[in-house]
Scaffold this motif. Structure first.
Motif, PDB file in Angstrom:
ATOM      1  N   HIS A 136       0.823  -1.213   0.000  1.00  0.00           N
ATOM      2  CA  HIS A 136       0.000   0.000   0.000  1.00  0.00           C
ATOM      3  C   HIS A 136       0.857   1.264   0.000  1.00  0.00           C
ATOM      4  CE1 HIS A 136      -3.975  -1.699  -0.024  1.00  0.00           C
ATOM      5  NE2 HIS A 136      -3.577  -2.597   0.858  1.00  0.00           N
ATOM      6  N   ASP A 156      -3.710  11.436  -4.013  1.00  0.00           N
ATOM      7  CA  ASP A 156      -3.560  10.576  -2.841  1.00  0.00           C
ATOM      8  C   ASP A 156      -4.429   9.337  -3.000  1.00  0.00           C
ATOM      9  OD1 ASP A 156      -1.853  12.363  -1.566  1.00  0.00           O
ATOM     10  OD2 ASP A 156      -3.517  13.449  -0.644  1.00  0.00           O
ATOM     11  N   SER A 157      -4.013   8.265  -2.362  1.00  0.00           N
ATOM     12  CA  SER A 157      -4.803   7.036  -2.362  1.00  0.00           C
ATOM     13  C   SER A 157      -5.460   6.887  -1.000  1.00  0.00           C
ATOM     14  CB  SER A 157      -3.930   5.820  -2.658  1.00  0.00           C
ATOM     15  OG  SER A 157      -4.700   4.644  -2.522  1.00  0.00           O
ATOM     16  N   VAL A 158      -6.683   7.336  -0.911  1.00  0.00           N
ATOM     17  CA  VAL A 158      -7.415   7.263   0.347  1.00  0.00           C
ATOM     18  C   VAL A 158      -7.589   5.804   0.769  1.00  0.00           C
ATOM     19  CG1 VAL A 158      -9.608   7.809   1.479  1.00  0.00           C
ATOM     20  CG2 VAL A 158      -8.589   9.436  -0.113  1.00  0.00           C
ATOM     21  N   HIS A 159      -7.847   4.934  -0.209  1.00  0.00           N
ATOM     22  CA  HIS A 159      -8.032   3.516   0.103  1.00  0.00           C
ATOM     23  C   HIS A 159      -6.765   2.927   0.727  1.00  0.00           C
ATOM     24  CE1 HIS A 159      -9.015  -0.716  -0.161  1.00  0.00           C
ATOM     25  NE2 HIS A 159      -7.898  -0.900  -0.839  1.00  0.00           N
ATOM     26  N   SER A 160      -5.625   3.152   0.114  1.00  0.00           N
ATOM     27  CA  SER A 160      -4.373   2.602   0.634  1.00  0.00           C
ATOM     28  C   SER A 160      -4.023   3.193   1.992  1.00  0.00           C
ATOM     29  CB  SER A 160      -3.228   2.823  -0.356  1.00  0.00           C
ATOM     30  OG  SER A 160      -3.365   1.950  -1.459  1.00  0.00           O
ATOM     31  N   GLU A 161      -4.265   4.485   2.167  1.00  0.00           N
ATOM     32  CA  GLU A 161      -3.990   5.113   3.459  1.00  0.00           C
ATOM     33  C   GLU A 161      -4.863   4.496   4.554  1.00  0.00           C
ATOM     34  OE1 GLU A 161      -4.494   9.291   2.703  1.00  0.00           O
ATOM     35  OE2 GLU A 161      -2.682   9.372   1.466  1.00  0.00           O
ATOM     36  N   GLN A 162      -6.134   4.239   4.236  1.00  0.00           N
ATOM     37  CA  GLN A 162      -7.042   3.617   5.205  1.00  0.00           C
ATOM     38  C   GLN A 162      -6.611   2.183   5.504  1.00  0.00           C
ATOM     39  OE1 GLN A 162      -9.396   4.934   7.099  1.00  0.00           O
ATOM     40  NE2 GLN A 162      -9.725   2.939   8.044  1.00  0.00           N
ATOM     41  N   ARG A 163      -6.225   1.443   4.473  1.00  0.00           N
ATOM     42  CA  ARG A 163      -5.782   0.054   4.680  1.00  0.00           C
ATOM     43  C   ARG A 163      -4.534  -0.008   5.549  1.00  0.00           C
ATOM     44  NH1 ARG A 163      -7.563  -3.872   5.724  1.00  0.00           N
ATOM     45  NH2 ARG A 163      -6.122  -5.309   4.721  1.00  0.00           N
ATOM     46  N   LYS A 219      -3.736   2.052   7.943  1.00  0.00           N
ATOM     47  CA  LYS A 219      -4.209   2.256   9.323  1.00  0.00           C
ATOM     48  C   LYS A 219      -4.805   0.964   9.875  1.00  0.00           C
ATOM     49  CE  LYS A 219      -5.233   7.159   8.824  1.00  0.00           C
ATOM     50  NZ  LYS A 219      -6.288   8.181   8.729  1.00  0.00           N
ATOM     51  N   GLU A 220      -5.629   0.300   9.071  1.00  0.00           N
ATOM     52  CA  GLU A 220      -6.254  -0.953   9.506  1.00  0.00           C
ATOM     53  C   GLU A 220      -5.210  -2.040   9.739  1.00  0.00           C
ATOM     54  OE1 GLU A 220     -10.338  -0.133   6.925  1.00  0.00           O
ATOM     55  OE2 GLU A 220      -8.963  -1.713   6.307  1.00  0.00           O
TER      56      GLU A 220
END
Length: 102
Positions: free
Chosen positions: A42, A56-63, A65-66
């Motif tokens: 990511h 920015d990749s909001v999806h990758s940033e969220q992943r 964090k998860e």
């Protein structure tokens, strides 16, 4: 010359990625490696999108964090097992489905 298209199975495929009983140290090595590789993936996605498109990749940033939260959870479980003198049974399956392109 005709090109034949290979017929693709549209059923779900499951692959056993991890299966077994492990000491806390072995479990830590396996699970931290898997989580670490996903975090690296990511991070590369984020860099690639920023360099190529300036977005920015909001999806990758969220992943990320998860995945970092999952890493902390795994750490707690491993420490708990180690302190109790227990081994860990891990079963990790990957499910793969064919989807039409978006």
């Amino acid at each position: 010359m005709q090109t034949q298209q290979k017929e693709i199975q549209k059923e779900q495929t499951t692959i056993k990625l991890v299966e077994g009983t492990y000491t806390p140290v072995e479990a830590a090595d396996i699970l931290f490696a898997l989580i670490g590789d996903k975090i690296k993936f990511h991070n590369m996605q984020i860099l690639s999108l920023q360099e190529r498109f300036g977005i920015d990749s909001v999806h990758s940033e969220q992943r990320i964090k998860e995945l970092k939260a999952a890493k902390m959870q795994v750490k707690d479980l491993i420490l708990e097992a180690r302190d109790a003198g227990l081994t860990l049974q891990i079963e990790g399956n990957i499910k793969i489905n064919f989807l039409p392109e978006e």
